[in-house]
Design an enzyme around this catalytic site. Structure first.
Site, PDB file in Angstrom:
ATOM      1  N   TYR A  56       0.834  -1.206   0.000  1.00 14.07           N
ATOM      2  CA  TYR A  56       0.000   0.000   0.000  1.00 14.07           C
ATOM      3  C   TYR A  56       0.868   1.255   0.000  1.00 14.07           C
ATOM      4  O   TYR A  56       1.498   1.603   0.995  1.00 14.07           O
ATOM      5  CB  TYR A  56      -0.938   0.020   1.216  1.00 14.07           C
ATOM      6  N   HIS A 120      -0.105 -12.053   0.521  1.00 17.55           N
ATOM      7  CA  HIS A 120      -0.937 -11.012  -0.088  1.00 17.55           C
ATOM      8  C   HIS A 120      -1.309 -11.334  -1.538  1.00 17.55           C
ATOM      9  O   HIS A 120      -0.446 -11.416  -2.393  1.00 17.55           O
ATOM     10  CB  HIS A 120      -0.160  -9.687  -0.037  1.00 17.55           C
TER      11      HIS A 120
HETATM   12  P1  NAD Z   1     -13.465  -0.002   1.628  1.00 20.27           P
HETATM   13  O1  NAD Z   1     -14.580  -0.746   1.001  1.00 20.27           O
HETATM   14  O2  NAD Z   1     -13.252  -0.128   3.084  1.00 20.27           O
HETATM   15  O3  NAD Z   1     -13.665   1.521   1.190  1.00 20.27           O
HETATM   16  C1  NAD Z   1     -12.703   2.491   1.464  1.00 20.27           C
HETATM   17  C2  NAD Z   1     -13.181   3.813   0.885  1.00 20.27           C
HETATM   18  O4  NAD Z   1     -14.362   4.218   1.590  1.00 20.27           O
HETATM   19  C3  NAD Z   1     -12.157   4.922   1.100  1.00 20.27           C
HETATM   20  O5  NAD Z   1     -12.198   5.795  -0.029  1.00 20.27           O
HETATM   21  C4  NAD Z   1     -12.679   5.652   2.329  1.00 20.27           C
HETATM   22  O6  NAD Z   1     -12.284   6.996   2.339  1.00 20.27           O
HETATM   23  C5  NAD Z   1     -14.174   5.513   2.166  1.00 20.27           C
HETATM   24  N1  NAD Z   1     -14.879   5.549   3.460  1.00 20.27           N
HETATM   25  C6  NAD Z   1     -14.526   4.912   4.617  1.00 20.27           C
HETATM   26  N2  NAD Z   1     -15.399   5.200   5.599  1.00 20.27           N
HETATM   27  C7  NAD Z   1     -16.335   6.020   5.054  1.00 20.27           C
HETATM   28  C8  NAD Z   1     -17.491   6.653   5.578  1.00 20.27           C
HETATM   29  N3  NAD Z   1     -17.856   6.536   6.838  1.00 20.27           N
HETATM   30  N4  NAD Z   1     -18.214   7.436   4.747  1.00 20.27           N
HETATM   31  C9  NAD Z   1     -17.859   7.580   3.450  1.00 20.27           C
HETATM   32  N5  NAD Z   1     -16.759   7.008   2.888  1.00 20.27           N
HETATM   33  C10 NAD Z   1     -16.001   6.235   3.689  1.00 20.27           C
HETATM   34  O7  NAD Z   1     -12.129  -0.411   0.820  1.00 20.27           O
HETATM   35  P2  NAD Z   1     -10.610  -0.621   1.252  1.00 20.27           P
HETATM   36  O8  NAD Z   1     -10.085   0.443   2.120  1.00 20.27           O
HETATM   37  O9  NAD Z   1      -9.891  -0.906   0.007  1.00 20.27           O
HETATM   38  O10 NAD Z   1     -10.687  -1.981   2.082  1.00 20.27           O
HETATM   39  C11 NAD Z   1     -10.571  -2.024   3.488  1.00 20.27           C
HETATM   40  C12 NAD Z   1      -9.259  -2.637   3.901  1.00 20.27           C
HETATM   41  O11 NAD Z   1      -9.278  -4.041   3.651  1.00 20.27           O
HETATM   42  C13 NAD Z   1      -8.035  -2.123   3.168  1.00 20.27           C
HETATM   43  O12 NAD Z   1      -7.603  -0.884   3.682  1.00 20.27           O
HETATM   44  C14 NAD Z   1      -7.061  -3.263   3.410  1.00 20.27           C
HETATM   45  O13 NAD Z   1      -6.548  -3.157   4.718  1.00 20.27           O
HETATM   46  C15 NAD Z   1      -7.985  -4.482   3.305  1.00 20.27           C
HETATM   47  N6  NAD Z   1      -8.008  -5.036   1.924  1.00 20.27           N
HETATM   48  C16 NAD Z   1      -7.174  -6.083   1.640  1.00 20.27           C
HETATM   49  C17 NAD Z   1      -7.133  -6.602   0.355  1.00 20.27           C
HETATM   50  C18 NAD Z   1      -6.187  -7.731   0.045  1.00 20.27           C
HETATM   51  O14 NAD Z   1      -5.530  -8.255   0.929  1.00 20.27           O
HETATM   52  N7  NAD Z   1      -6.072  -8.150  -1.193  1.00 20.27           N
HETATM   53  C19 NAD Z   1      -7.931  -6.064  -0.655  1.00 20.27           C
HETATM   54  C20 NAD Z   1      -8.797  -5.042  -0.329  1.00 20.27           C
HETATM   55  C21 NAD Z   1      -8.828  -4.532   0.967  1.00 20.27           C
END
Ligand code: NAD
Length: 315
Positions: A56, A120
């Site tokens: 990231y 990952h």
């Molecule tokens: P998410 O679905 O959690 O969405 C994140 C987006 O939503 C960001 O733009 C954020 O600013 C916005 N957001 C968060 N809270 C909000 C709110 N209350 N109101 C409006 N908008 C809001 O997607 P993500 O961050 O990609 O996924 C969560 C976490 O999961 C990642 O940070 C990571 O740690 C993990 N993840 C892992 C993998 C992997 O291992 N391949 C893939 C995807 C995500």
């Protein structure tokens, strides 16, 4: 905030996890003090589970998270990071590289142990190597006391299932597949439970597609899916609601996961998300959104290596 067990690892997480990929500027630039404040706010609200990765922002997210956690009692939070992915097209799941990677993460995160280390995006690796070389290397780190638990992450659920069957893994994380638009992860939970594997649901906001702001340009979902998500957001807006609210409430309150991980870079979002999970969902709004998204229900995208190494789906 509920504190469910993380499967049989002996760790307890918070039902709402803090996803740190936005701290790598994955969703656009942010001010570092805001990101640090977001982490501290999450801790204040009872969030104790943090997920990050070297990938990231090319280690930026780990460095910012490390700064944010400096001075916080180590036993008060559960820290998960990843190994094996280092760029959009850069993967290295060799034992040597993943061990070195975990040591680098320890330094960046300013800690002497990692609670969870995950391979990952395994669909981009050779699955034999993940099972026979990468996971055993991480178990060696566990034996040395540097790591508490070992897991895998990725998008294709059959691939995750295949590797969890072949090599014992403590956790599985998948993303965008238990949301208002896609429920496929739920079908795999009983199978993972049988092999003692805790399931972590990431990205309940469908990586931004289920937010007012909408998806980033890199979002991999097919255009009809993104169009329907935008229509659902407009429907919520017309009723005085933000689609992120039912999206978070749906995932956290109906999902049977060890944790649901939401990404954020500002404290306001963290406060809103943590508040929403304490409130009852508006069932009428939920039904309207589900109806809107029904034509694209469970539609995702292909992910992983182009060679056909993946086994067929078998929940
Ligand atoms: P998410 O679905 O959690 O969405 C994140 C987006 O939503 C960001 O733009 C954020 O600013 C916005 N957001 C968060 N809270 C909000 C709110 N209350 N109101 C409006 N908008 C809001 O997607 P993500 O961050 O990609 O996924 C969560 C976490 O999961 C990642 O940070 C990571 O740690 C993990 N993840 C892992 C993998 C992997 O291992 N391949 C893939 C995807 C995500």
């Amino acid at each position: 905030m509920k504190r469910p067990p993380l499967g049989s690892t002996g760790l307890e997480v918070s039902e709402l996890g803090f996803g740190a990929s936005p701290l790598g500027a994955v969703y656009g630039a942010f001010a570092e003090p805001d990101g640090i404040h977001a982490v501290r706010t999450a801790l204040d609200l009872g969030v104790c589970f943090f997920d990050v990765a070297p990938y990231y922002g090319d280690t930026l997210a780990e460095r910012v998270l490390g700064k944010a956690l400096r001075g916080i009692e180590r036993s008060s939070y559960v820290l998960a990071t990843k190994v094996g992915r280092y760029g959009d097209d850069t993967f290295d799941f060799t034992a040597e590289r993943v061990k070195h990677s975990a040591h680098e993460s320890l330094t960046r995160l300013g800690t002497d142990h990692l609670d969870l280390v995950q391979c990952h995006d395994i669909e981009f690796g050779a699955l034999d190597q993940i099972a026979d070389e990468t996971l055993p290397a991480l178990r060696e780190l566990q034996d040395a006391g540097l790591v508490r638990a070992v897991g895998i992450t990725g998008y294709p659920l059959d691939t995750l299932r295949h590797v969890a069957d072949r090599a014992a893994v403590d956790t599985v994380m998948s993303y965008c597949q238990y949301t208002l638009q896609d429920r496929r992860l739920a079908r795999y939970v009983p199978g993972f439970a049988r092999s003692g594997t805790a399931v972590i649901n990431a990205s309940p906001l469908a990586m931004g597609a289920l937010t007012e702001r909408g998806p980033a340009a890199w979002h991999p979902a097919p255009e009809p899916v993104l169009r329907r998500c935008a229509q659902a957001a407009a429907l919520c807006r017309a009723r005085g609601n933000d689609i992120a609210r039912p999206a978070v409430q749906f995932a956290v309150t109906t999902g049977t996961f060890a944790a649901t991980v939401v990404g954020a870079t500002d404290a306001h979002q963290v406060r809103r998300t943590a508040g929403w999970i304490t409130q009852p969902p508006d069932t009428e709004l939920l039904h309207a959104v589900e109806e809107c998204l029904a034509p694209v229900r469970d539609q995702g995208w292909a992910n992983g290596r182009p060679d056909d190494q993946h086994p067929p789906a078998r929940p």
